[in-house]
Design a protein around this motif. Structure first.
Motif: not given
Length: 210
Positions: A83-96
């Protein structure tokens, strides 16, 4: 095996296009700049058979959909990060402050999977969690090369301060899975230059005591 490394995106992620004498190719971690990756594939005159992800952080998935849609090929990922591909918190993109996603993977790997054959490529699947829970390194024994993702770098190791990271687990992964490979094995990592297992055993400052 031959390979082409493309360093892409703002955090300089390494995307690999590996190919053989039959002009079959596998794309590992298409992180960004989809058009550039596709143009390189076309210039090499190779036929992509699949995309392999070492893990699903944003800087490794940004061009997944572009490459997958162009060549209609499957995407492989460990199920712990399904589910990381669709979850920006888990894939880290929202962190940046970004919003990077990709469509779900068509093939999910499990802890029980040890080998993956795609065309004439035979990968050994090494479970190397720690940087992320589902991190995988892909070892091509006949080529003497391992694609380590963000587990092991030249002179460094992966960060563990993002979602699901654990430094103790990462160090165990490196010690038990990667450092057990033949010392001459080339390490092709997700960032930075190529190295070898021997060089990291001798000089990596994070691996003292192993």
């Amino acid at each position: 095996m031959k390979y082409k490394k493309l360093t892409v995106g703002p955090v300089q992620e390494n995307t690999y296009i590996i190919f053989n004498n039959n002009q079959e190719a596998v794309v590992i971690d298409p992180g960004s700049e989809g058009n550039r990756i596709i143009n390189t594939i076309e210039s090499l005159n190779v036929k992509p058979l699949a995309i392999l992800l070492t893990h699903a952080h944003f800087d490794h998935i940004g061009a997944v959909d572009a490459v997958r849609e162009k060549y209609k090929i499957p995407l492989y990922l460990h199920k712990k990060e399904s589910d990381w591909l669709t979850n920006t918190k888990k894939n880290g993109s929202n962190h940046f402050g970004q919003n990077i996603t990709a469509n779900p993977a068509s093939h999910l790997l499990s802890d029980n999977d040890r080998f993956l054959k795609i065309g004439n490529f035979s990968f050994e699947i090494l479970l190397t969690p720690g940087h992320s829970p589902g991190s995988i390194s892909y070892y091509l024994k006949n080529a003497g090369a391992v694609f380590s993702g963000d587990a092991l770098f030249a002179g460094s190791i992966g960060r563990t301060d993002l979602y699901g990271g654990n430094q103790e687990i990462l160090l165990k992964s490196i010690h038990h899975k990667l450092l057990n490979l033949p010392e001459e094995t080339m390490v092709l990592s997700g960032h930075g230059p190529e190295t070898t297992i021997a060089m990291e055993m001798d000089s990596n400052p994070f691996l003292g005591g192993f």
